[in-house]
Structure formats: C-alpha cells, structure tokens
Enzyme design. Sequence first.
Site, PDB file in Angstrom:
ATOM      1  N   LYS A 107      -6.782  -3.809  -4.972  1.00  0.00           N
ATOM      2  CA  LYS A 107      -6.093  -4.597  -3.936  1.00  0.00           C
ATOM      3  C   LYS A 107      -5.566  -3.711  -2.743  1.00  0.00           C
ATOM      4  O   LYS A 107      -4.644  -3.212  -2.859  1.00  0.00           O
ATOM      5  CB  LYS A 107      -5.017  -5.624  -4.332  1.00  0.00           C
ATOM      6  CG  LYS A 107      -4.948  -6.786  -3.093  1.00  0.00           C
ATOM      7  CD  LYS A 107      -3.387  -6.991  -3.420  1.00  0.00           C
ATOM      8  CE  LYS A 107      -2.500  -6.306  -2.374  1.00  0.00           C
ATOM      9  NZ  LYS A 107      -2.891  -6.344  -1.141  1.00  0.00           N
TER      10      LYS A 107
ATOM     11  N   THR B 292       9.634   1.086  -3.893  1.00  0.00           N
ATOM     12  CA  THR B 292      10.452   0.843  -5.288  1.00  0.00           C
ATOM     13  C   THR B 292      10.688  -0.618  -5.507  1.00  0.00           C
ATOM     14  O   THR B 292      10.579  -0.864  -6.833  1.00  0.00           O
ATOM     15  CB  THR B 292      11.636   1.678  -5.210  1.00  0.00           C
ATOM     16  OG1 THR B 292      11.129   3.109  -4.920  1.00  0.00           O
ATOM     17  CG2 THR B 292      12.416   1.786  -6.553  1.00  0.00           C
TER      18      THR B 292
ATOM     19  N   GLU C 195      15.200   5.145   2.175  1.00  0.00           N
ATOM     20  CA  GLU C 195      13.895   5.476   2.510  1.00  0.00           C
ATOM     21  C   GLU C 195      13.637   4.778   3.791  1.00  0.00           C
ATOM     22  O   GLU C 195      13.664   3.512   4.079  1.00  0.00           O
ATOM     23  CB  GLU C 195      12.608   5.257   1.455  1.00  0.00           C
ATOM     24  CG  GLU C 195      11.443   5.739   2.030  1.00  0.00           C
ATOM     25  CD  GLU C 195      10.109   5.354   1.149  1.00  0.00           C
ATOM     26  OE1 GLU C 195      10.131   4.165   0.708  1.00  0.00           O
ATOM     27  OE2 GLU C 195       9.395   6.101   0.772  1.00  0.00           O
TER      28      GLU C 195
HETATM   29  P1  NAP Z   1       4.812  -2.490  -0.489  1.00  0.00           P
HETATM   30  O1  NAP Z   1       5.383  -3.377   0.429  1.00  0.00           O
HETATM   31  O2  NAP Z   1       5.324  -2.204  -1.734  1.00  0.00           O
HETATM   32  O3  NAP Z   1       3.077  -2.673  -0.706  1.00  0.00           O
HETATM   33  C1  NAP Z   1       2.270  -2.143  -1.251  1.00  0.00           C
HETATM   34  C2  NAP Z   1       1.240  -2.846  -2.082  1.00  0.00           C
HETATM   35  O4  NAP Z   1       1.548  -3.702  -3.077  1.00  0.00           O
HETATM   36  C3  NAP Z   1       0.506  -3.594  -0.872  1.00  0.00           C
HETATM   37  O5  NAP Z   1      -0.855  -3.736  -1.152  1.00  0.00           O
HETATM   38  C4  NAP Z   1       1.065  -5.040  -1.066  1.00  0.00           C
HETATM   39  O6  NAP Z   1       0.351  -6.124  -0.489  1.00  0.00           O
HETATM   40  C5  NAP Z   1       1.311  -5.213  -2.771  1.00  0.00           C
HETATM   41  N1  NAP Z   1       2.090  -6.015  -2.770  1.00  0.00           N
HETATM   42  C6  NAP Z   1       3.436  -6.627  -2.269  1.00  0.00           C
HETATM   43  N2  NAP Z   1       3.909  -7.470  -3.061  1.00  0.00           N
HETATM   44  C7  NAP Z   1       3.218  -7.351  -4.077  1.00  0.00           C
HETATM   45  C8  NAP Z   1       3.717  -8.193  -5.407  1.00  0.00           C
HETATM   46  N3  NAP Z   1       4.617  -9.002  -5.911  1.00  0.00           N
HETATM   47  N4  NAP Z   1       2.785  -7.981  -6.515  1.00  0.00           N
HETATM   48  C9  NAP Z   1       1.712  -6.963  -6.562  1.00  0.00           C
HETATM   49  N5  NAP Z   1       1.318  -6.221  -5.246  1.00  0.00           N
HETATM   50  C10 NAP Z   1       2.339  -6.644  -4.334  1.00  0.00           C
HETATM   51  O7  NAP Z   1       4.567  -1.069  -0.026  1.00  0.00           O
HETATM   52  P2  NAP Z   1       3.981  -0.650   1.577  1.00  0.00           P
HETATM   53  O8  NAP Z   1       5.020  -1.030   2.645  1.00  0.00           O
HETATM   54  O9  NAP Z   1       2.645  -0.841   1.593  1.00  0.00           O
HETATM   55  O10 NAP Z   1       4.198   1.092   1.319  1.00  0.00           O
HETATM   56  C11 NAP Z   1       5.184   1.969   1.719  1.00  0.00           C
HETATM   57  C12 NAP Z   1       5.497   2.151   0.487  1.00  0.00           C
HETATM   58  O11 NAP Z   1       4.866   2.970  -0.355  1.00  0.00           O
HETATM   59  C13 NAP Z   1       6.836   3.325   0.705  1.00  0.00           C
HETATM   60  O12 NAP Z   1       7.931   3.015  -0.057  1.00  0.00           O
HETATM   61  C14 NAP Z   1       6.102   4.672   0.357  1.00  0.00           C
HETATM   62  O13 NAP Z   1       7.274   5.688  -0.147  1.00  0.00           O
HETATM   63  C15 NAP Z   1       5.373   3.958  -0.959  1.00  0.00           C
HETATM   64  N6  NAP Z   1       4.343   5.030  -1.240  1.00  0.00           N
HETATM   65  C16 NAP Z   1       4.288   6.027  -2.188  1.00  0.00           C
HETATM   66  C17 NAP Z   1       3.354   6.804  -2.682  1.00  0.00           C
HETATM   67  C18 NAP Z   1       3.508   7.626  -4.038  1.00  0.00           C
HETATM   68  O14 NAP Z   1       2.518   8.321  -4.265  1.00  0.00           O
HETATM   69  N7  NAP Z   1       4.672   7.828  -4.611  1.00  0.00           N
HETATM   70  C19 NAP Z   1       2.528   7.074  -1.883  1.00  0.00           C
HETATM   71  C20 NAP Z   1       2.279   6.204  -0.592  1.00  0.00           C
HETATM   72  C21 NAP Z   1       3.254   5.183  -0.536  1.00  0.00           C
HETATM   73  P3  NAP Z   1       0.141  -6.628   0.992  1.00  0.00           P
HETATM   74  O15 NAP Z   1       1.059  -5.663   1.581  1.00  0.00           O
HETATM   75  O16 NAP Z   1      -1.282  -6.885   1.184  1.00  0.00           O
HETATM   76  O17 NAP Z   1       0.988  -7.924   0.746  1.00  0.00           O
END
Ligand code: NAP
Length: 505
Positions: A189, A244, A399
């Site tokens: 996804k 997180t 963050e």
């Molecule tokens: P996010 O809002 O947590 O979303 C990540 C993914 O999860 C998206 O595909 C999102 O879908 C999906 N998602 C949202 N709600 C969900 C739920 N209830 N159940 C299952 N999936 C769900 O994060 P983001 O804003 O895209 O990315 C930024 C974050 O990622 C930052 O905190 C960053 O630090 C972290 N990150 C971590 C790493 C690592 O390797 N540690 C690498 C890159 C990024 P939709 O957005 O399509 O709704």
Amino acid sequence: MSTVQETKVEKPEMKRKFYHLIINGEKLESSNGTTFKTYNPATGEVIAEVAKASKEDTEKAIQAARQAFDYGKWKKYPVNKRSRTINKIASIMRARFNELVELEILDTGKSLHAAQGQVMQAIEDFEFYASAIVGHRGAVNSVPGPFQNYTEKEPVGVCAQIIPWNYPLMMTAWKIAPALAVGCSVIVKPASLTPLTAIILGEICLEAGVPEGVVNIIPGSGSEVGNYLVEHKQVDKVAFTGSTPIGKNIMERASQTLKRVTLELGGKSPNIVFDDADLEAAVDGSLFGIFYNTGQSCEARSRLYVHESIFDEFVHKFVEKTKKLTLGDPFDKGTHIGAVIDQNQLDVIDGYVKSAIEDGADILTGGKVAQVKGFENGFWYEPTVIANVNHKMKVVNEEIFGPVVVIMKFSDEKEAIKLANDTEFGLGSALWTKDGARATRVANQIQAGIVMVNCPFSAFPGTPFGGYKQSGFGRELCIETLDLYTETKSIISYYGSRPLNPFGL
Ligand code: NAP
Ligand code: MG
C-alpha cells in the site's frame, strides 16, 4: 543516500494520465470506480489520476496473494531462479532509470540529486537481495543422544507492506526485495500522496517474470485499506514505515491476529560535533544530514550539538552555508532543496518554527515559507536554523519532518551523550571527531540503531537500518531482514536402532 548516477534528466511530459491497481497480475480499475489525484508538490499541479482501492479490492488482493503463496510456484522455485528474477527486476529498473527518476521528482517535488540517488539505491537493493538469498539458509544444531536437528527457513507468507511518502520507490524496494527473495507474496500500500513509482515497480516485477498474485500494489487510504490489511486473518505479516503514532496503532491492531510486525518509525536524530572534529567536514556533513531530501527523512539529524569551544565558529560557518542552499526547479542539477510534500506538512513545519519563537528561541536563518520564482503554487520552506533552545521545547523533542535544525552547546563528552539520548526516539545519530577512541566510546553509548562517524550517509544496501526505542523495531536493507520474512522450523529426527518408548509401557 547512495551512489548518484551522472545522467541528464530532461523535464518530462507526463504522458500517462491514469495508473491502475495491480492485483493478481492484472491492471485494474477500482471495484467501485473511485479514483484520486496525485500532485506535484513543486508546482501544486495535478500530475495523474490513480485507481483507489476499496475494501473489496483489498480483499481481492489478499486472496490473490494467499493463492499465490499457498498453491503457487514462486516459493518453490530453486533459489537461483528467484535470484535471477530479482536481478531481472533490477536490470529493467536500470533500463528505465531516467523515467523512474522523473516520475519520483514529479510525484514528490524532491531534487534531481536526491531522486537519482534513491532510485539507484532501490535498484541496488534488488541486486543485494538477489545475492543475499543465495547464502540464506537454516542450520544443523548439535543435540545430545541419537537425535538429529536441523532448521529450515520458510517464508512467513502473505505480507502487507505500508509505505510512506518521503522515499516512495526506495521504501517499496526495501520491502518488496527481501520478501520476494525468501518466497513471500506481498500486498503493497503506497502512500496516497506518492503512489506512482510503486505502481511502476509492480509492473516491472510482472515483466521480470514474478508470477501473478505474488506482488500486488493497491494505492488507497491508510485508514481504510491499511486497517483492513492489518486486521485481516489471512495476512501473516505487516511491515510498516511511517509515523510513530500510526505504528503504535498498527501494532495494537495486528496483535489481534498475532501478526508478525516490523515498524520503521520516526526520529529526532542527534548530531554531535566535538572540539577536535574536522570543522569543514562536520559543517558540510551536518548540512547534508539535516537538509537532504528537504529534511523529510526519518533519520534527519535534526538536533545538532556542538562543543562550546567551537560553537560560535561552527554556527557561523553552518549558517553561512545554509544561506547558500538553492531552492528551485527540482529538475535543475544545481538545486539542493526540493519542495515540501504538501500544504499540510508546510503548516506543520511552520507551526513548529512559530512554537520555537514563542518559546524564546532565535531563528538564525530561514524560519518562513519560501517564495520560489516560477513555483509560486508549490509548497516550499526556507532551510531553517534555530538556536537558543532547550530540551523542554517542542521543537527539540518532536519530529518536524522538514528543513529545520536546532543547535545546542555541550561542554564534555558525558553531557553530549546524555543530551543525545534524551529523546523517545532512537533511529539515527552522527558524531564528528578525529579521536578514534572517543568515536568508539560514544558510538557504544548512543541509544540508536545507526551511528554515523565522520560520515553523512545513513544507509547502503547491506547496512542494517532501523530504530531503538520509539523509532520502531526490525532492521531493513540487510541480511537480517531475510529472517524477518521467514519462520524458523526445527526438524528433530531420531536415528537410534531401537524404537523409543518414553512412557516405558
Ligand atoms: P504516516 O502518516 O504514518 O503514513 C505512512 C503510511 O501509513 C501511509 O501509506 C499511510 O496511508 C498509511 N496509514 C495511515 N494510517 C494508517 C492506518 N491506520 N493503518 C495502516 N496504514 C495507515 O507517515 P507519513 O507521513 O507518510 O511518513 C512520514 C513518517 O514516516 C515520519 O514519521 C518518518 O519519520 C517516518 N519514516 C520512517 C522511516 C524509517 O525507516 N524509520 C523511513 C521513512 C519515513 P495514507 O497516507 O495513504 O493514508
Ligand atoms: Mg504527489
């Protein structure tokens, strides 16, 4: 993040206007006809329309992945055949390198330099796992008596893989490549903000000869599609990269079916500059550490700690170089900083900077939404350096996920370690010193999954990537990842000459 290929990327015309779901080897529209638009954050323009998976489509993808895993041939292929197919994925990606770079830039607004490095790393990830799988095997264990024990590594099954928007192709590669290598089936996804390159990668997998149903790509909403995948009984594992709070929610939901879970989450990584550091290298490396990918990196080194004796000199040089960073056309070679992903993220970043000002911090440079000529409708933020901060402030603890760094002083090694570890997160960390013993001592005490010593780069194919504390658990990009996509089966057999009769009856 990785090697950068020197190629000229022309500004593309987006020829393809519609992107399909990939389920069971077919390119499909969504079952209820729903679509969504994806934007270029640099310009604010719509670039394509994408089929939006419904729950029904998600169920279809799960059943396809289940069939492919339970009855299909992928996991039964000899390792060399799987390895060859994975190498073929990499070679098709190499042939389509420029197209993937262009699409990634358009969908994310990131700079050419960043996109090239990430696409190259995605390719190298497939090459790495095509090799790594050949040496991945069980063991023979020594047991007492006439018993033999060996272990087999079996693929865990159907894996849901949830991708964030900051590295759309590279994160998809980090997830698909090891899962495919061990013989799993996947349902990916992508993030709704950046679905395009993951869809192309799904098409490439099919072209390379991955059997139908093994790789399914279903763009859709996190709360609908994501939750459905995480809660489904027939999904064996969920691998998530994202924030997180969502990671915690996923872990809770996944516990109902005791799914295997790996979580790559957020960070607030420290960057420590000691008084004996090569100052120029530390300035340049720290600049890259925070502003690479517009600061939208989970391991962005967003807390900078500088020894008090070099603080003024370092800060002066750091701020001067920050002012030289170019914001501009992401396709220009000279652009250092690309766009922020959307208006929402721009507001979040600005909110953090305003909170710092309210808390009494000093903005040394930046601190506001940027105006970029020719890109007035895009989302841009000035690279921002904030000083006069402390560990009680939101801007130091949370963050931000944007081009914002906070700078603080320390007086000795002990204090530097204490400050570095004073966080809920534990993903990246960096230190700059010419003293080898100090480097080892500090690296050993930092509570983080990655320590960069005199080095601005956090990951290469083969180096473990993942966090301590609330940055998640599990490691990607390395040999150990293969274990996270397998179960270990222990096979015990008796080779004595007399039948065993443990009850003595
Ligand atoms: P996010 O809002 O947590 O979303 C990540 C993914 O999860 C998206 O595909 C999102 O879908 C999906 N998602 C949202 N709600 C969900 C739920 N209830 N159940 C299952 N999936 C769900 O994060 P983001 O804003 O895209 O990315 C930024 C974050 O990622 C930052 O905190 C960053 O630090 C972290 N990150 C971590 C790493 C690592 O390797 N540690 C690498 C890159 C990024 P939709 O957005 O399509 O709704
Ligand atoms: Mg987009």
